[in-house]
Write an enzyme that holds these catalytic residues in place. Structure first.
Site, PDB file in Angstrom:
ATOM      1  N   HIS A 237       0.842  -1.205   0.000  1.00  0.00           N
ATOM      2  CA  HIS A 237       0.000   0.000   0.000  1.00  0.00           C
ATOM      3  C   HIS A 237       0.876   1.254   0.000  1.00  0.00           C
ATOM      4  O   HIS A 237       0.680   2.166  -0.821  1.00  0.00           O
ATOM      5  CB  HIS A 237      -0.897  -0.052   1.245  1.00  0.00           C
ATOM      6  CG  HIS A 237      -1.761   1.148   1.441  1.00  0.00           C
ATOM      7  ND1 HIS A 237      -3.135   1.092   1.381  1.00  0.00           N
ATOM      8  CD2 HIS A 237      -1.463   2.456   1.730  1.00  0.00           C
ATOM      9  CE1 HIS A 237      -3.637   2.304   1.611  1.00  0.00           C
ATOM     10  NE2 HIS A 237      -2.644   3.139   1.834  1.00  0.00           N
ATOM     11  N   GLU A 238       1.844   1.307   0.924  1.00  0.00           N
ATOM     12  CA  GLU A 238       2.706   2.489   1.027  1.00  0.00           C
ATOM     13  C   GLU A 238       3.678   2.579  -0.142  1.00  0.00           C
ATOM     14  O   GLU A 238       4.022   3.673  -0.595  1.00  0.00           O
ATOM     15  CB  GLU A 238       3.487   2.459   2.350  1.00  0.00           C
ATOM     16  CG  GLU A 238       2.610   2.539   3.588  1.00  0.00           C
ATOM     17  CD  GLU A 238       1.772   3.808   3.628  1.00  0.00           C
ATOM     18  OE1 GLU A 238       2.226   4.838   3.077  1.00  0.00           O
ATOM     19  OE2 GLU A 238       0.674   3.768   4.190  1.00  0.00           O
TER      20      GLU A 238
ATOM     21  N   HIS B 119       2.083   4.374  -3.014  1.00  0.00           N
ATOM     22  CA  HIS B 119       2.182   5.822  -2.838  1.00  0.00           C
ATOM     23  C   HIS B 119       3.566   6.319  -3.260  1.00  0.00           C
ATOM     24  O   HIS B 119       3.698   7.325  -3.973  1.00  0.00           O
ATOM     25  CB  HIS B 119       1.984   6.200  -1.361  1.00  0.00           C
ATOM     26  CG  HIS B 119       0.576   6.076  -0.870  1.00  0.00           C
ATOM     27  ND1 HIS B 119      -0.495   6.642  -1.516  1.00  0.00           N
ATOM     28  CD2 HIS B 119       0.075   5.459   0.239  1.00  0.00           C
ATOM     29  CE1 HIS B 119      -1.606   6.381  -0.836  1.00  0.00           C
ATOM     30  NE2 HIS B 119      -1.285   5.667   0.226  1.00  0.00           N
TER      31      HIS B 119
END
Length: 334
Positions: free
Chosen positions: A21-22, A25
């Site tokens: 998820h990170e 980003h």
């Protein structure tokens, strides 16, 4: 043993999901020219530490939305794997079912429009697109984020008093974290606004001293730090500046070794010290100060002009904020 093994494997795979998820980003941020310092996992999830904010609302929108989208896609994949293995491999199906559910929850939770959650950043980018005013969009998104945080705290306390103590306290802690993060974002915005249009050269301070590197820490403290209380000590070797020594360096040295450890042994070499040019934008200083242990050197070529530290930056921001919010300054009459 089987239960413990499945629990450990599921936990590791969930942490890998949060990293994914990170990482999504971070990859989008780097694609838009935004440096990424690191990714930190902690009790409430993960966070990507970016070198600066996005400069365009569309880049912010994509960067914010890609994280929840990654979690939703992972959730769908794990649930599909659970359905495919339910008959042949029940253990894999159990793990996949849990991972699918928690990733979907993670994706949906992050889409809550509470800044600085991803959903709050999506909201800010949309407000930014609509108004063309990034500071105003940040203020609105931050206030909504604080409201969401207070709502979580209220719901958590209600659950706790209704008997669901653990879940209630956990929910309240998440709310406290969201409110605190939104408040911090508001303060950072105030700093960014105060520094808008300024350069590092306009903030430079001569609050430093130069000391030889062969001094012991005890000699440095008695001869330089106590009498002058400088923001930084430039360490000289062979008539050249070899590094920088700050209060942060002093705090990590055991006091019992001050009489034997020399300054050159614990200083930050000049090649690794955080350095900016006088013409660099002052709005980037927050990240630089965090990386530089609270002190940033301002240099033009090989010449060190001065330093910027938290104290000098705070004083400047207080003065500039007061000048902006107070009455106009009337020049004295003769």
């Amino acid at each position: 043993a089987q239960a413990w093994g499945l629990s450990v494997a599921t936990s590791l795979l969930f942490f890998a999901s949060v990293v994914s998820h990170e990482l999504a980003h971070s990859l989008v941020a780097r694609a838009n020219g935004i440096p990424v310092r690191d990714i930190t996992l902690f009790i409430f999830g993960g966070v990507s530490h970016l070198g600066r904010e996005a400069t365009r609302p569309r880049a912010e929108l994509i960067m914010a939305f890609i994280g929840p989208l990654t979690s939703l896609v992972l959730g769908g994949m794990f649930l599909g794997l659970a359905a495919a293995t339910r008959a042949s491999s029940p253990l894999i199906a159990v793990v996949s079912q849990w991972l699918g559910t928690i990733n979907l929850l993670l994706g949906v939770f992050n889409l809550i429009p509470g800044f600085p959650l991803d959903g709050g950043r999506v909201l800010r980018s949309l407000l930014w697109l609509a108004t063309g005013d990034m500071p105003k969009a940040t203020v609105v998104a931050s206030w909504i984020g604080r409201g969401v945080g207070y709502l979580f705290i209220a719901v958590g306390l209600f659950w706790a008093f209704q008997g669901a103590f653990i879940n209630g306290i956990w929910f309240a802690l998440i709310g406290w974290f969201l409110e605190n993060a939104a408040s911090t974002s508001q303060r950072q915005l105030q700093v960014q606004v105060a520094l808008q249009g300024m350069t590092c050269g306009s903030l430079v301070s001569r609050d430093f001293v130069t000391a030889p590197g062969n001094l012991t820490i005890e000699q440095l403290v008695r001869g330089y730090l106590l009498p002058y209380n400088p923001s930084a000590v430039l360490v000289s070797q062979l008539d050249r500046v070899a590094g920088v020594f700050t209060h942060a360096d002093l705090h990590r040295i055991p006091k019992g070794t001050w009489a034997t450890v020399t300054v050159s042994q614990v200083m930050t070499p000049l090649s690794r010290a955080k350095t900016v040019r006088p013409s660099d934008a002052a709005s980037e200083l927050l990240g630089d100060l965090q990386e530089g242990g609270g002190v940033v050197l301002v240099a033009e070529g090989d010449q060190i002009l001065g330093v910027v530290d938290w104290d000098s930056l705070s004083r400047f921001i207080r003065v500039r904020t007061a000048l902006r919010s107070g009455p106009p300054v009337v020049p004295p009459t003769r």
